[in-house]
Scaffold this active site. Structure first.
Site, PDB file in Angstrom:
ATOM      1  N   SER A 138       4.290   2.954   5.028  1.00  0.00           N
ATOM      2  CA  SER A 138       3.370   3.957   5.570  1.00  0.00           C
ATOM      3  C   SER A 138       2.960   4.873   4.421  1.00  0.00           C
ATOM      4  O   SER A 138       2.528   4.419   3.355  1.00  0.00           O
ATOM      5  CB  SER A 138       4.054   4.710   6.724  1.00  0.00           C
ATOM      6  OG  SER A 138       3.229   5.727   7.212  1.00  0.00           O
TER       7      SER A 138
ATOM      8  N   TYR B 292      -7.335   8.157   7.358  1.00  0.00           N
ATOM      9  CA  TYR B 292      -6.161   7.515   6.733  1.00  0.00           C
ATOM     10  C   TYR B 292      -4.894   7.934   7.475  1.00  0.00           C
ATOM     11  O   TYR B 292      -4.076   7.094   7.865  1.00  0.00           O
ATOM     12  CB  TYR B 292      -6.098   7.915   5.260  1.00  0.00           C
ATOM     13  CG  TYR B 292      -4.938   7.307   4.488  1.00  0.00           C
ATOM     14  CD1 TYR B 292      -4.721   5.931   4.477  1.00  0.00           C
ATOM     15  CD2 TYR B 292      -4.065   8.114   3.751  1.00  0.00           C
ATOM     16  CE1 TYR B 292      -3.653   5.375   3.758  1.00  0.00           C
ATOM     17  CE2 TYR B 292      -3.006   7.566   3.029  1.00  0.00           C
ATOM     18  CZ  TYR B 292      -2.803   6.198   3.047  1.00  0.00           C
ATOM     19  OH  TYR B 292      -1.744   5.651   2.337  1.00  0.00           O
TER      20      TYR B 292
ATOM     21  N   LYS C  84      -2.122   5.771   9.765  1.00  0.00           N
ATOM     22  CA  LYS C  84      -0.693   5.729   9.418  1.00  0.00           C
ATOM     23  C   LYS C  84       0.158   6.379  10.522  1.00  0.00           C
ATOM     24  O   LYS C  84       1.241   5.892  10.828  1.00  0.00           O
ATOM     25  CB  LYS C  84      -0.445   6.396   8.061  1.00  0.00           C
ATOM     26  CG  LYS C  84      -1.075   5.651   6.865  1.00  0.00           C
ATOM     27  CD  LYS C  84      -0.384   4.325   6.568  1.00  0.00           C
ATOM     28  CE  LYS C  84      -0.792   3.736   5.218  1.00  0.00           C
ATOM     29  NZ  LYS C  84      -0.188   2.417   4.964  1.00  0.00           N
TER      30      LYS C  84
HETATM   31  N1  LIG Z   1       0.099   4.257  -4.280  1.00  0.00           N
HETATM   32  C1  LIG Z   1       0.276   5.329  -3.569  1.00  0.00           C
HETATM   33  O1  LIG Z   1       0.207   6.463  -4.083  1.00  0.00           O
HETATM   34  C2  LIG Z   1       0.620   5.225  -2.102  1.00  0.00           C
HETATM   35  C3  LIG Z   1       1.067   6.386  -1.464  1.00  0.00           C
HETATM   36  C4  LIG Z   1       1.402   6.331  -0.123  1.00  0.00           C
HETATM   37  C5  LIG Z   1       1.307   5.136   0.561  1.00  0.00           C
HETATM   38  N2  LIG Z   1       0.849   4.013  -0.067  1.00  0.00           N
HETATM   39  C6  LIG Z   1       0.748   2.777   0.738  1.00  0.00           C
HETATM   40  O2  LIG Z   1       1.347   1.711   0.046  1.00  0.00           O
HETATM   41  C7  LIG Z   1       0.729   0.476   0.441  1.00  0.00           C
HETATM   42  C8  LIG Z   1       0.415  -0.329  -0.814  1.00  0.00           C
HETATM   43  O3  LIG Z   1      -0.497   0.404  -1.603  1.00  0.00           O
HETATM   44  P1  LIG Z   1      -0.499   0.327  -3.211  1.00  0.00           P
HETATM   45  O4  LIG Z   1      -0.327   1.680  -3.729  1.00  0.00           O
HETATM   46  O5  LIG Z   1       0.390  -0.737  -3.679  1.00  0.00           O
HETATM   47  O6  LIG Z   1      -2.048  -0.050  -3.414  1.00  0.00           O
HETATM   48  P2  LIG Z   1      -2.792  -1.306  -4.088  1.00  0.00           P
HETATM   49  O7  LIG Z   1      -2.224  -1.542  -5.443  1.00  0.00           O
HETATM   50  O8  LIG Z   1      -4.230  -1.005  -3.936  1.00  0.00           O
HETATM   51  O9  LIG Z   1      -2.394  -2.551  -3.164  1.00  0.00           O
HETATM   52  C9  LIG Z   1      -2.837  -2.624  -1.854  1.00  0.00           C
HETATM   53  C10 LIG Z   1      -2.684  -4.043  -1.325  1.00  0.00           C
HETATM   54  O10 LIG Z   1      -3.252  -4.046  -0.011  1.00  0.00           O
HETATM   55  C11 LIG Z   1      -4.229  -5.070   0.111  1.00  0.00           C
HETATM   56  N3  LIG Z   1      -5.480  -4.461   0.613  1.00  0.00           N
HETATM   57  C12 LIG Z   1      -6.161  -3.423   0.090  1.00  0.00           C
HETATM   58  N4  LIG Z   1      -7.284  -3.205   0.799  1.00  0.00           N
HETATM   59  C13 LIG Z   1      -7.311  -4.129   1.784  1.00  0.00           C
HETATM   60  C14 LIG Z   1      -8.233  -4.428   2.830  1.00  0.00           C
HETATM   61  N5  LIG Z   1      -9.363  -3.736   2.981  1.00  0.00           N
HETATM   62  N6  LIG Z   1      -7.943  -5.433   3.648  1.00  0.00           N
HETATM   63  C15 LIG Z   1      -6.815  -6.159   3.506  1.00  0.00           C
HETATM   64  N7  LIG Z   1      -5.893  -5.938   2.509  1.00  0.00           N
HETATM   65  C16 LIG Z   1      -6.159  -4.929   1.674  1.00  0.00           C
HETATM   66  C17 LIG Z   1      -4.485  -5.660  -1.259  1.00  0.00           C
HETATM   67  O11 LIG Z   1      -4.304  -7.064  -1.142  1.00  0.00           O
HETATM   68  P3  LIG Z   1      -5.370  -8.181  -1.642  1.00  0.00           P
HETATM   69  O12 LIG Z   1      -6.467  -7.471  -2.376  1.00  0.00           O
HETATM   70  O13 LIG Z   1      -4.558  -9.073  -2.530  1.00  0.00           O
HETATM   71  O14 LIG Z   1      -5.792  -8.862  -0.394  1.00  0.00           O
HETATM   72  C18 LIG Z   1      -3.406  -5.061  -2.162  1.00  0.00           C
HETATM   73  O15 LIG Z   1      -2.476  -6.032  -2.550  1.00  0.00           O
HETATM   74  C19 LIG Z   1      -0.511   0.867   1.268  1.00  0.00           C
HETATM   75  O16 LIG Z   1      -0.255   0.637   2.642  1.00  0.00           O
HETATM   76  C20 LIG Z   1      -0.679   2.359   1.007  1.00  0.00           C
HETATM   77  O17 LIG Z   1      -1.243   3.023   2.111  1.00  0.00           O
HETATM   78  C21 LIG Z   1       0.500   4.026  -1.386  1.00  0.00           C
END
Ligand SMILES: NC(=O)c1ccc[n+]([C@@H]2O[C@H](COP(=O)([O-])OP(=O)(O)OC[C@H]3O[C@@H](n4cnc5c(N)ncnc54)[C@H](OP(=O)(O)O)[C@@H]3O)[C@@H](O)[C@H]2O)c1
Length: 288
Positions: free
Chosen positions: A137, A151, A155
Site C-alpha cells: 500500500s 491515489y 489505497k
Molecule cells: N516508491 C515509493 O516512494 C512508494 C511509496 C509508497 C508506496 N509505493 C507503492 O509501491 C508499489 C510499487 O511502486 P514502486 O515504487 O516500486 O514503483 P515503480 O518502480 O514505478 O514500479 C511499479 C510497478 O507497477 C507496475 N505498474 C505501474 N503502472 C501500472 C499500470 N498503470 N498498470 C499496471 N501495472 C502498473 C509496473 O509494472 P510493468 O510496467 O512491468 O507492468 C511496475 O513494475 C506501488 O503500489 C506504489 O503505490 C511506492
C-alpha cells in the site's frame, strides 16, 4: 537466508522498484518467484537478473478484466504460497481538477487489480490451509494529503479489503500483511499522472494557483531525479517484507521508512485529538 520450506511467490509489477527488489531478494533466499509485468520484453531488459536467477515472467495487466482468468491459470499452474500485490502508480491532482475517468483508471490499477489477484489465489490457499497475502500500500493508504485524493482513495479502499480479509481468513491459516512505504528510491515518481485537462497549465486549474494543490502537483511533476529527502532503500524494504512474511508476523500493518513512521504517529495523534474533542457529542446520540 535459507528457505524455510519450498515456497512460491507471485509478485505483481516485478519489473521495477520495490517489486523488482522483492523478486530478486526472494530468488536469492531460494524461493520460486513468478513476476507479473505488462511487457515481458521490456521486463527482460530492465531486470535481466530475474530470469537468470530462475524467476518466471508472467505477462499480464492486472488492471484488465481478463487478468482474472490469467491469475486463475497461474494459480493452477503454480501453487502460490505468497501473493504480493505490488503493481501500482500515483495520480496526483486536486479533487476539482480530476476527471471521473482518471479516478476510475487509478482504481482499476490500485484497487480492482489487487482485488482480482487476491480472489483468484484464495481457493488454493484455503484448500491447503496456508498462505500469505501481502499488499504494498503506502503511507497514503492511511493519510490523505492535498492533491492525493485519488491515489489515497485507491489505497484506503484496497487496505479496507485486506483489513477485512485478514479477519475472514485468520482461522483458515492465511495471513495478510499491509505494507505502508514512505518515500522510496524507485522510478515511481517518474510515472506519476496528473489531470489531463490541465496538462497545458502545469496540472492544476487557475483557481488552485498558490494553494497546496499547486505545491503538491508542481513538486510531483518536476522530479527529474530522485530528491535527497527520499531516503527509502527498496532492497531494505524487500528484506523487511521477507523477514515479516517468513517470521510469521502477528501484526497487520508494516510501515516502512522513518518518514512514514513519523507521518503515521502524527495522524494517530490527530485522530486521538478528534476523538477527545468529539466525545461529549459522540456519546450523547444513543437512545435514552
Ligand atoms: N516508491 C515509493 O516512494 C512508494 C511509496 C509508497 C508506496 N509505493 C507503492 O509501491 C508499489 C510499487 O511502486 P514502486 O515504487 O516500486 O514503483 P515503480 O518502480 O514505478 O514500479 C511499479 C510497478 O507497477 C507496475 N505498474 C505501474 N503502472 C501500472 C499500470 N498503470 N498498470 C499496471 N501495472 C502498473 C509496473 O509494472 P510493468 O510496467 O512491468 O507492468 C511496475 O513494475 C506501488 O503500489 C506504489 O503505490 C511506492
Amino acid at each position: 537466508m535459507a528457505a524455510a520450506s519450498p515456497s512460491t511467490w507471485l509478485i505483481t509489477g516485478a519489473s521495477s522498484g520495490i517489486g523488482k527488489s522483492l523478486a530478486l531478494e526472494a530468488l536469492k533466499a531460494g524461493y520460486k518467484v513468478i513476476g507479473t509485468t505488462r511487457d515481458v520484453g521490456k521486463a527482460e531488459i530492465s531486470c535481466p537478473e530475474f530470469s537468470v536467477m530462475g524467476g518466471i515472467w508472467k505477462g499480464l495487466d492486472h488492471a484488465q478484466r481478463n487478468a482474472f482468468d490469467q491469475f486463475v491459470k497461474c494459480s493452477q499452474e503454480h501453487s502460490i504460497d505468497v501473493l504480493v500485490n505490488n503493481a501500482g502508480y500515483a495520480f496526483i491532482g486536486g479533487v476539482e481538477d480530476t476527471g471521473e475517468d482518471e479516478v476510475r483508471d487509478q482504481m482499476e490499477v490500485n484497487f480492482y487489480g489487487p482485488l482480482r489477484a487476491v480472489r483468484t489465489c484464495l481457493p488454493a490457499m484455503r484448500a491447503r490451509g496456508s498462505g500469505n497475502i501481502v499488499l504494498i500500500s503506502s503511507g497514503a493508504g492511511f493519510i490523505a494529503r492535498p492533491g492525493r485524493a485519488s491515489y489515497s482513495a485507491s489505497k484506503f479502499a484496497i487496505e479496507a479489503v485486506h483489513e477485512s480479509l485478514s479477519q475472514e481468513v485468520k482461522t483458515l491459516g492465511i495471513k495478510v500483511l499491509i505494507v505502508e512505504p514512505g518515500a522510496f528510491r524507485t522510478p515511481f515518481s517518474s510515472r506519476i499522472i496528473t489531470p489531463a485537462q490541465y496538462n497545458s497549465s502545469n496540472g492544476f486549474s487557475e483557481a488552485y494557483k498558490g494553494t497546496t494543490v499547486e505545491q503538491m502537483v508542481t513538486a510531483s511533476r518536476n522530479i527529474m531525479s530522485i530528491p535527497d529527502f527520499v531516503k527509502g532503500d527498496p532492497d531494505k524494504a524487500a528484506q523487511a517484507i521477507i523477514e515479516a512474511v517468513i517470521g510469521g508476523h502477528d501484526y497487520l500493518r508494516l510501515p516502512l521508512g522513518q518518514d512514514c513512521v513519523t507521518a503515521l504517529e502524527s495522524k494517530i495523534g490527530q485522530l486521538q485529538r478528534d476523538l477527545e474533542a468529539t466525545k461529549p457529542l459522540a456519546t450523547a446520540t444513543d437512545v435514552d
